[in-house]
Scaffold this motif. Structure first.
Motif, PDB file in Angstrom:
ATOM      1  N   ASN A  62       0.845  -1.189   0.000  1.00 57.15           N
ATOM      2  CA  ASN A  62       0.000   0.000   0.000  1.00 57.15           C
ATOM      3  C   ASN A  62       0.885   1.245   0.000  1.00 57.15           C
ATOM      4  O   ASN A  62       1.667   1.466   0.929  1.00 57.15           O
ATOM      5  CB  ASN A  62      -0.906  -0.023   1.245  1.00 57.15           C
ATOM      6  CG  ASN A  62      -1.906   1.134   1.251  1.00 57.15           C
ATOM      7  OD1 ASN A  62      -1.805   2.063   0.450  1.00 57.15           O
ATOM      8  ND2 ASN A  62      -2.869   1.068   2.145  1.00 57.15           N
ATOM      9  N   GLY A  63       0.793   2.045  -1.036  1.00 57.70           N
ATOM     10  CA  GLY A  63       1.663   3.203  -1.175  1.00 57.70           C
ATOM     11  C   GLY A  63       1.535   4.207  -0.054  1.00 57.70           C
ATOM     12  O   GLY A  63       2.522   4.831   0.342  1.00 57.70           O
ATOM     13  N   LYS A  64       0.343   4.359   0.496  1.00 55.54           N
ATOM     14  CA  LYS A  64       0.116   5.356   1.545  1.00 55.54           C
ATOM     15  C   LYS A  64       0.938   5.053   2.797  1.00 55.54           C
ATOM     16  O   LYS A  64       1.278   5.962   3.559  1.00 55.54           O
ATOM     17  CB  LYS A  64      -1.370   5.408   1.891  1.00 55.54           C
ATOM     18  CG  LYS A  64      -1.767   6.598   2.752  1.00 55.54           C
ATOM     19  CD  LYS A  64      -3.272   6.672   2.927  1.00 55.54           C
ATOM     20  CE  LYS A  64      -3.669   7.910   3.746  1.00 55.54           C
ATOM     21  NZ  LYS A  64      -5.144   7.993   3.924  1.00 55.54           N
ATOM     22  N   ASP A  65       1.273   3.777   2.987  1.00 52.83           N
ATOM     23  CA  ASP A  65       2.032   3.386   4.180  1.00 52.83           C
ATOM     24  C   ASP A  65       3.436   3.987   4.202  1.00 52.83           C
ATOM     25  O   ASP A  65       4.077   4.024   5.259  1.00 52.83           O
ATOM     26  CB  ASP A  65       2.151   1.853   4.260  1.00 52.83           C
ATOM     27  CG  ASP A  65       0.815   1.179   4.517  1.00 52.83           C
ATOM     28  OD1 ASP A  65      -0.130   1.872   4.939  1.00 52.83           O
ATOM     29  OD2 ASP A  65       0.704  -0.042   4.295  1.00 52.83           O
ATOM     30  N   PHE A  66       3.912   4.454   3.049  1.00 53.42           N
ATOM     31  CA  PHE A  66       5.275   4.984   2.968  1.00 53.42           C
ATOM     32  C   PHE A  66       5.315   6.506   2.912  1.00 53.42           C
ATOM     33  O   PHE A  66       6.392   7.097   2.836  1.00 53.42           O
ATOM     34  CB  PHE A  66       5.995   4.388   1.752  1.00 53.42           C
ATOM     35  CG  PHE A  66       6.139   2.900   1.837  1.00 53.42           C
ATOM     36  CD1 PHE A  66       7.210   2.335   2.513  1.00 53.42           C
ATOM     37  CD2 PHE A  66       5.188   2.058   1.281  1.00 53.42           C
ATOM     38  CE1 PHE A  66       7.343   0.956   2.616  1.00 53.42           C
ATOM     39  CE2 PHE A  66       5.305   0.678   1.382  1.00 53.42           C
ATOM     40  CZ  PHE A  66       6.387   0.128   2.052  1.00 53.42           C
ATOM     41  N   ILE A  67       4.135   7.140   2.951  1.00 51.49           N
ATOM     42  CA  ILE A  67       4.074   8.593   2.968  1.00 51.49           C
ATOM     43  C   ILE A  67       4.163   9.053   4.417  1.00 51.49           C
ATOM     44  O   ILE A  67       3.364   8.643   5.258  1.00 51.49           O
ATOM     45  CB  ILE A  67       2.766   9.106   2.325  1.00 51.49           C
ATOM     46  CG1 ILE A  67       2.597   8.518   0.913  1.00 51.49           C
ATOM     47  CG2 ILE A  67       2.756  10.630   2.290  1.00 51.49           C
ATOM     48  CD1 ILE A  67       3.723   8.826  -0.033  1.00 51.49           C
ATOM     49  N   PRO A  68       5.144   9.892   4.747  1.00 54.23           N
ATOM     50  CA  PRO A  68       5.362  10.254   6.153  1.00 54.23           C
ATOM     51  C   PRO A  68       4.279  11.176   6.709  1.00 54.23           C
ATOM     52  O   PRO A  68       3.583  11.875   5.964  1.00 54.23           O
ATOM     53  CB  PRO A  68       6.719  10.968   6.107  1.00 54.23           C
ATOM     54  CG  PRO A  68       6.774  11.562   4.737  1.00 54.23           C
ATOM     55  CD  PRO A  68       6.091  10.562   3.842  1.00 54.23           C
ATOM     56  N   LYS A  69       4.152  11.161   8.025  1.00 56.34           N
ATOM     57  CA  LYS A  69       3.271  12.106   8.696  1.00 56.34           C
ATOM     58  C   LYS A  69       3.774  13.511   8.425  1.00 56.34           C
ATOM     59  O   LYS A  69       4.971  13.761   8.390  1.00 56.34           O
ATOM     60  CB  LYS A  69       3.259  11.834  10.203  1.00 56.34           C
ATOM     61  CG  LYS A  69       2.605  10.515  10.587  1.00 56.34           C
ATOM     62  CD  LYS A  69       2.628  10.339  12.100  1.00 56.34           C
ATOM     63  CE  LYS A  69       1.974   9.003  12.482  1.00 56.34           C
ATOM     64  NZ  LYS A  69       2.013   8.796  13.960  1.00 56.34           N
ATOM     65  N   GLY A  70       2.844  14.418   8.247  1.00 55.93           N
ATOM     66  CA  GLY A  70       3.225  15.785   7.935  1.00 55.93           C
ATOM     67  C   GLY A  70       3.160  16.092   6.454  1.00 55.93           C
ATOM     68  O   GLY A  70       3.323  17.233   6.045  1.00 55.93           O
ATOM     69  N   VAL A  71       2.917  15.045   5.648  1.00 56.70           N
ATOM     70  CA  VAL A  71       2.743  15.229   4.202  1.00 56.70           C
ATOM     71  C   VAL A  71       1.310  14.849   3.843  1.00 56.70           C
ATOM     72  O   VAL A  71       0.837  13.761   4.177  1.00 56.70           O
ATOM     73  CB  VAL A  71       3.731  14.357   3.401  1.00 56.70           C
ATOM     74  CG1 VAL A  71       3.425  14.429   1.911  1.00 56.70           C
ATOM     75  CG2 VAL A  71       5.164  14.792   3.667  1.00 56.70           C
ATOM     76  N   GLU A  72       0.619  15.761   3.173  1.00 58.15           N
ATOM     77  CA  GLU A  72      -0.753  15.473   2.747  1.00 58.15           C
ATOM     78  C   GLU A  72      -0.725  14.594   1.507  1.00 58.15           C
ATOM     79  O   GLU A  72      -0.041  14.904   0.530  1.00 58.15           O
ATOM     80  CB  GLU A  72      -1.510  16.767   2.450  1.00 58.15           C
ATOM     81  CG  GLU A  72      -2.969  16.521   2.058  1.00 58.15           C
ATOM     82  CD  GLU A  72      -3.758  17.795   1.829  1.00 58.15           C
ATOM     83  OE1 GLU A  72      -4.826  17.733   1.198  1.00 58.15           O
ATOM     84  OE2 GLU A  72      -3.285  18.869   2.273  1.00 58.15           O
ATOM     85  N   TYR A  73      -1.478  13.499   1.565  1.00 60.14           N
ATOM     86  CA  TYR A  73      -1.517  12.540   0.453  1.00 60.14           C
ATOM     87  C   TYR A  73      -2.844  12.677  -0.278  1.00 60.14           C
ATOM     88  O   TYR A  73      -3.919  12.549   0.316  1.00 60.14           O
ATOM     89  CB  TYR A  73      -1.344  11.126   0.999  1.00 60.14           C
ATOM     90  CG  TYR A  73      -1.447  10.019  -0.034  1.00 60.14           C
ATOM     91  CD1 TYR A  73      -0.409   9.780  -0.916  1.00 60.14           C
ATOM     92  CD2 TYR A  73      -2.586   9.218  -0.115  1.00 60.14           C
ATOM     93  CE1 TYR A  73      -0.493   8.766  -1.852  1.00 60.14           C
ATOM     94  CE2 TYR A  73      -2.680   8.195  -1.045  1.00 60.14           C
ATOM     95  CZ  TYR A  73      -1.632   7.969  -1.912  1.00 60.14           C
ATOM     96  OH  TYR A  73      -1.723   6.968  -2.845  1.00 60.14           O
ATOM     97  N   VAL A  74      -2.771  12.969  -1.571  1.00 59.20           N
ATOM     98  CA  VAL A  74      -3.969  13.121  -2.393  1.00 59.20           C
ATOM     99  C   VAL A  74      -3.969  12.029  -3.450  1.00 59.20           C
ATOM    100  O   VAL A  74      -3.068  11.973  -4.295  1.00 59.20           O
ATOM    101  CB  VAL A  74      -4.019  14.506  -3.079  1.00 59.20           C
ATOM    102  CG1 VAL A  74      -5.251  14.610  -3.975  1.00 59.20           C
ATOM    103  CG2 VAL A  74      -4.010  15.616  -2.035  1.00 59.20           C
ATOM    104  N   GLN A  75      -4.954  11.148  -3.380  1.00 63.24           N
ATOM    105  CA  GLN A  75      -5.047  10.083  -4.381  1.00 63.24           C
ATOM    106  C   GLN A  75      -6.056  10.511  -5.449  1.00 63.24           C
ATOM    107  O   GLN A  75      -7.265  10.379  -5.302  1.00 63.24           O
ATOM    108  CB  GLN A  75      -5.492   8.771  -3.729  1.00 63.24           C
ATOM    109  CG  GLN A  75      -5.378   7.594  -4.682  1.00 63.24           C
ATOM    110  CD  GLN A  75      -6.068   6.360  -4.160  1.00 63.24           C
ATOM    111  OE1 GLN A  75      -6.046   6.097  -2.971  1.00 63.24           O
ATOM    112  NE2 GLN A  75      -6.690   5.618  -5.061  1.00 63.24           N
ATOM    113  N   GLU A  76      -5.502  11.039  -6.525  1.00 59.59           N
ATOM    114  CA  GLU A  76      -6.346  11.599  -7.571  1.00 59.59           C
ATOM    115  C   GLU A  76      -5.550  11.682  -8.871  1.00 59.59           C
ATOM    116  O   GLU A  76      -4.322  11.847  -8.846  1.00 59.59           O
ATOM    117  CB  GLU A  76      -6.824  12.995  -7.145  1.00 59.59           C
ATOM    118  CG  GLU A  76      -8.073  13.465  -7.864  1.00 59.59           C
ATOM    119  CD  GLU A  76      -8.655  14.720  -7.212  1.00 59.59           C
ATOM    120  OE1 GLU A  76      -9.044  15.627  -7.970  1.00 59.59           O
ATOM    121  OE2 GLU A  76      -8.697  14.785  -5.972  1.00 59.59           O
ATOM    122  N   LYS A  77      -6.223  11.592  -9.983  1.00 61.53           N
ATOM    123  CA  LYS A  77      -5.564  11.681 -11.277  1.00 61.53           C
ATOM    124  C   LYS A  77      -5.149  13.126 -11.561  1.00 61.53           C
ATOM    125  O   LYS A  77      -5.885  14.065 -11.262  1.00 61.53           O
ATOM    126  CB  LYS A  77      -6.488  11.180 -12.381  1.00 61.53           C
ATOM    127  CG  LYS A  77      -5.826  11.099 -13.750  1.00 61.53           C
ATOM    128  CD  LYS A  77      -6.756  10.479 -14.787  1.00 61.53           C
ATOM    129  CE  LYS A  77      -6.065  10.393 -16.136  1.00 61.53           C
ATOM    130  NZ  LYS A  77      -6.936   9.779 -17.176  1.00 61.53           N
TER     131      LYS A  77
END
Length: 413
Positions: A62-77
């Protein structure tokens, strides 16, 4: 507060998010990373999937598991980048940026060659540069009883330039272990004038093809795949027949680069080869496979770029001159079959040469020489990737700039 936007949460984008969240002040910068896909793939593992060396679970998370806290993750085209107005148009929203990092990678484009994605696609014509292609090829090889296997490269640049050769070497080993090597004819077809992209490597390592009984066809500029005759045909009307074609199609940058008018003919972004800054827009930086740099499109290169780009981002936001530090450094294990591998270390100026790595005279790894230790180094890289590289942790004793220590620097006679 200023906005830093990272486009792409693959290898390069994820590394940059992990590097920068530790370096930029939270009160000054908001970091956002955008990617349309949930799954993060360990792409070097695609080479091993067809031979049942790796399982599917070992090459995807799962890619989101590697995004650190403090970074906003947007899953969108990503619909379009507007570089002159400093915003990115997503499928459902707009993101303004003060600083943009493009890490949208590259992907195969089989549709670029007539007939490649025809009736035989993923029946007798396969890629292994995608997860779906590698799995389909694995299923084919499990029951394949032999014939003419053609391993083919369409054109350069491609991700991991040695991977097609590795596939040919591993196929030789795989079919011998299955006891059907005498029923398999392997031909390696390249648009280059030699097996390897670097002349010294070709001179030093071409014996491997002869040793393994692999025929090589060079200077093959493919025009089409003839699905009825089961042939690949070049522009000089040279035709090579196959029973099973394993091809590396044209590699191109993401379509958003074309839509945004930022790329060259292959949708790669013109990038300063030493600073990683966009040639056209000073507040855009480019990393990994999205660049047009004359460096290998490989995970190790992206890792070295990330360390240097992080420092240049910090200099840029402080208004300081950028350092021209990236030297094209690439470090690559080459699987040769039978649990052995080679190791090459090179950059823009220096071709691969013999020697020891990472310590001069000590190693423990040997350059341009087959060994079991190099093979285990290749397999160990998967753990390093998931647990260190993506998290922005430097590999001990391996610098971003190529060291010449331990290398027997030489030229071709």
């Amino acid at each position: 507060m200023k906005n830093l936007v990272i486009l792409g949460a693959g290898t390069s984008g994820t590394m940059m998010a992990n590097h920068l969240v530790k370096k930029l002040k939270k009160e000054d910068w908001k970091i956002t990373i955008v990617d349309q896909y949930k799954t993060h793939y360990y792409q070097p593992g695609f080479l091993f999937l067809p031979f049942d060396t790796y399982t599917e679970a070992q090459v995807k998370k799962n890619g989101k598991d590697f995004i650190p806290k403090g970074v906003e993750y947007v899953q969108e085209k990503i619909a379009k980048i507007h570089p002159d107005k400093n915003f990115v148009q997503l499928e459902n929203q707009i993101l303004s940026y003060d600083l943009l990092i493009v890490a949208t990678g590259s992907k195969i484009a089989p549709e670029e060659i007539e007939g490649m994605k025809g009736d035989l696609w993923r029946k007798d014509v396969f890629d292994f540069y995608t997860y779906e292609g590698a799995v389909a090829l694995r299923n084919k090889l499990r029951d394949w009883e032999g014939g003419k296997l053609v391993v083919h490269v369409t054109e350069m640049p491609i991700k991991c330039p040695v991977a097609p050769l590795e596939f040919a070497f591993l196929a030789d080993s795989y079919f011998r272990k299955k006891g059907i090597r005498d029923r398999v004819d392997i031909t390696y077809v390249t648009p280059l004038s030699g097996a390897f992209t670097k002349p010294i490597s070709t001179k030093k390592l071409s014996y491997l093809l002869e040793q393994k009984g692999i025929t090589i066809e060079t200077d093959f500029a493919i025009e089409r795949v003839d699905n009825e005759k089961k042939e690949i045909v070049d522009y000089a009307d040279r035709a090579l027949s196959f029973d099973l074609l394993v091809t590396v199609p044209t590699n191109m940058g993401d379509e958003v680069i074309e839509r945004s008018g930022l790329g060259d003919d292959l949708n790669f972004i013109p990038t300063h080869k030493h600073t990683l800054q966009s040639v056209a827009h000073e507040n855009i930086f480019v990393i990994g496979d999205a660049t047009n740099l004359p460096a290998s499109k490989a995970g190790s290169v992206a890792h070295f770029q990330a360390e240097i780009l992080t420092e240049n981002i910090l200099k840029y936001v402080q208004g300081k001159p950028l350092e021209e530090e990236f030297d094209g450094h690439a470090n690559c294990f080459i699987e040769t079959g039978d649990n052995k591998a080679l190791l090459i270390d090179f950059n823009y100026e220096q071709e691969p040469v013999p020697g020891t790595f990472p310590f001069a005279g000590v190693g423990p790894l040997q350059l341009l020489k087959e060994s079991v230790l190099n093979h285990w180094g290749k397999l160990a890289f998967r753990w390093i990737y998931w647990n260190m590289l993506l998290k922005g942790i430097s590999i001990p004793f391996v610098s971003a700039r190529m060291s010449k220590k331990g290398k027997k620097i030489q030229t071709i006679n």
